[in-house]
Design a protein around this motif. Structure first.
Motif, PDB file in Angstrom:
ATOM      1  N   LEU A 158     -59.118 -13.871 -19.298  1.00  0.00           N
ATOM      2  CA  LEU A 158     -58.063 -14.571 -19.846  1.00  0.00           C
ATOM      3  C   LEU A 158     -58.114 -14.813 -21.616  1.00  0.00           C
ATOM      4  O   LEU A 158     -57.207 -15.107 -22.279  1.00  0.00           O
TER       5      LEU A 158
ATOM      6  N   LYS B  92     -49.506 -19.806 -20.380  1.00  0.00           N
ATOM      7  CA  LYS B  92     -49.843 -18.538 -19.683  1.00  0.00           C
ATOM      8  C   LYS B  92     -51.077 -18.725 -18.852  1.00  0.00           C
ATOM      9  O   LYS B  92     -51.605 -18.308 -17.762  1.00  0.00           O
TER      10      LYS B  92
ATOM     11  N   GLU C 206     -52.203 -18.827 -14.810  1.00  0.00           N
ATOM     12  CA  GLU C 206     -53.405 -17.934 -14.255  1.00  0.00           C
ATOM     13  C   GLU C 206     -54.593 -18.740 -13.815  1.00  0.00           C
ATOM     14  O   GLU C 206     -55.169 -18.119 -12.602  1.00  0.00           O
TER      15      GLU C 206
ATOM     16  N   LYS D 118     -53.513 -19.982 -10.419  1.00  0.00           N
ATOM     17  CA  LYS D 118     -53.520 -19.015  -9.272  1.00  0.00           C
ATOM     18  C   LYS D 118     -55.081 -18.789  -8.779  1.00  0.00           C
ATOM     19  O   LYS D 118     -55.259 -18.657  -7.642  1.00  0.00           O
ATOM     20  N   TYR D 119     -55.984 -18.691  -9.787  1.00  0.00           N
ATOM     21  CA  TYR D 119     -57.153 -18.544  -9.588  1.00  0.00           C
ATOM     22  C   TYR D 119     -57.794 -19.610  -8.781  1.00  0.00           C
ATOM     23  O   TYR D 119     -58.674 -19.095  -7.501  1.00  0.00           O
TER      24      TYR D 119
END
Length: 373
Positions: free
Chosen positions: A223, A247, A251, A254-255
């Protein structure tokens, strides 16, 4: 991926067992069960070796106790492992950490702090302050978040799979899984509490940090976060662009969902503290690890300051100050010294207590314990 074999041989070595016991008994020597082990150390050590070697370990059930923990008085449920000649569970946990410590620390992200030797709050504070001073352009905005019920929600089956990938020693894996499967506590009302990693187990802090090690590298290397620091489940990320931080947050979300972990709803992205051309302070400070970080100074959290003041006033009224209270007050002193609140310590706390006298009490207690068999 590097794999490790013959770990059971290390676990059964006198060097590992003796060192694990030395660390495990700190401040516990006066407990009756622990004292019985100390008096019959060679016999207990031999029995422990046989237990680990023969694989007669069965998951244990414990008492679970709810406490008000830390400066925020968070409700936490503690499960304390056994430490007796017949149930040397805590000794076994320390043996595991002694064996796996080189594996846990290898590849550890440099700004992963908390519950790791030499990586406490002052380690994190030092490097966070350094980054703020040396990278003013990259710290316009801050993403701050923490993981919901981190220890409790870590899935032991995911941990087991990770251990299986790198440890190719079935006997040692059985010992590891014995600890992971002993995460059962019975509350006062009879309810069964089974967290992923129990707060109170020595292994939990090491397992938790190692569990998020791939996540640390994902945030920094994939990232490309400008600056990322994690204190157990609390996370701070700096950025010069608010959209980019949003953003990164998506992410991260989600991880973590892939690990069955959730982010608390109180996550936030905000403008970091600065002083404008007119000398007016704008933006917000970062409340992290008990400190309040500004662009030009660092103070301590208000709740910590108030508790330190109250304790100092209580100690002033006592005829004799105990070792425990001395340690508590000196711990608060450690918060004031490296921050811009030392003057407040001199004004509100020092008139009530003498730091030198507290240090003598602690020193005398430590010398007495050191001389005990």
């Amino acid at each position: 991926m590097k794999t490790y074999k013959n770990l059971i041989e290390k676990a059964l070595s006198d060097e590992i067992i003796d060192e694990a016991f030395r660390v495990a008994v700190k401040r516990k020597r006066r407990r009756p069960d622990v004292n019985r082990i100390i008096k019959n150390y060679d016999v207990c050590k031999t029995k422990l070796k046989e237990l680990l070697k023969n694989g007669n370990l069965k998951p244990l059930i414990h008492k679970a106790v709810e406490i008000n923990d830390g400066f925020k008085l968070k409700k936490r449920i503690i499960i304390q492992p056994y430490f007796s000649p017949t149930k040397p569970e805590q000794w076994i946990q320390h043996i595991i950490v002694q064996v796996l410590k080189p594996i846990f620390t290898k590849g550890m992200y440099e700004f992963s702090c908390g519950s790791v030797p030499n990586r406490g709050v002052h380690y994190g504070k030092k490097y966070l302050e350094k980054y703020i001073k040396t990278n003013p352009k990259n710290i316009k905005y801050v993403l701050k978040l923490d993981i919901r019920h981190f220890y409790e929600n870590i899935k032991t089956n995911l941990l087991k799979e990770r251990f299986k990938k790198i440890i190719k020693d079935e006997r040692f894996l059985e010992i590891l899984f014995f600890v992971l499967d002993s995460n059962v506590g019975i509350m006062k009302d009879g309810k069964v509490f089974r967290p992923g990693l129990p707060i109170g187990f020595y292994t939990s802090q090491w397992f938790a940090n190692w569990f998020l090690q791939p996540f640390d590298h994902y945030v920094k290397e994939v990232l490309k976060a400008d600056f990322y620091m994690r204190y157990m489940d609390d996370i701070v990320i700096f950025g010069s662009n608010k959209k980019e931080l949003h953003k990164i947050f998506k992410e991260i979300e989600k991880y973590l969902s892939g690990l069955d972990l959730e982010i608390k709803d109180n996550w936030q992205i905000f403008l970091f503290d600065y002083i404008d051309k007119n000398g007016v302070r704008r933006g917000r400070f970062i409340d992290f690890m008990g400190f309040k970080f500004y662009r030009d100074k660092t103070t301590i959290r208000k709740t910590i300051f108030l508790r330190a003041c109250r304790l100092a006033r209580r100690l002033r009224k006592l005829e004799k100050i105990s070792w425990y209270n001395s340690c508590r007050m000196l711990s608060y002193f450690g918060w004031f010294c490296p921050t811009n609140t030392y003057k407040s310590f001199k004004k509100y706390i020092e008139p009530n207590i003498k730091v030198s006298a507290l240090k003598k009490i602690v020193s005398k207690h430590d010398r007495r314990n050191k001389n005990e068999p």
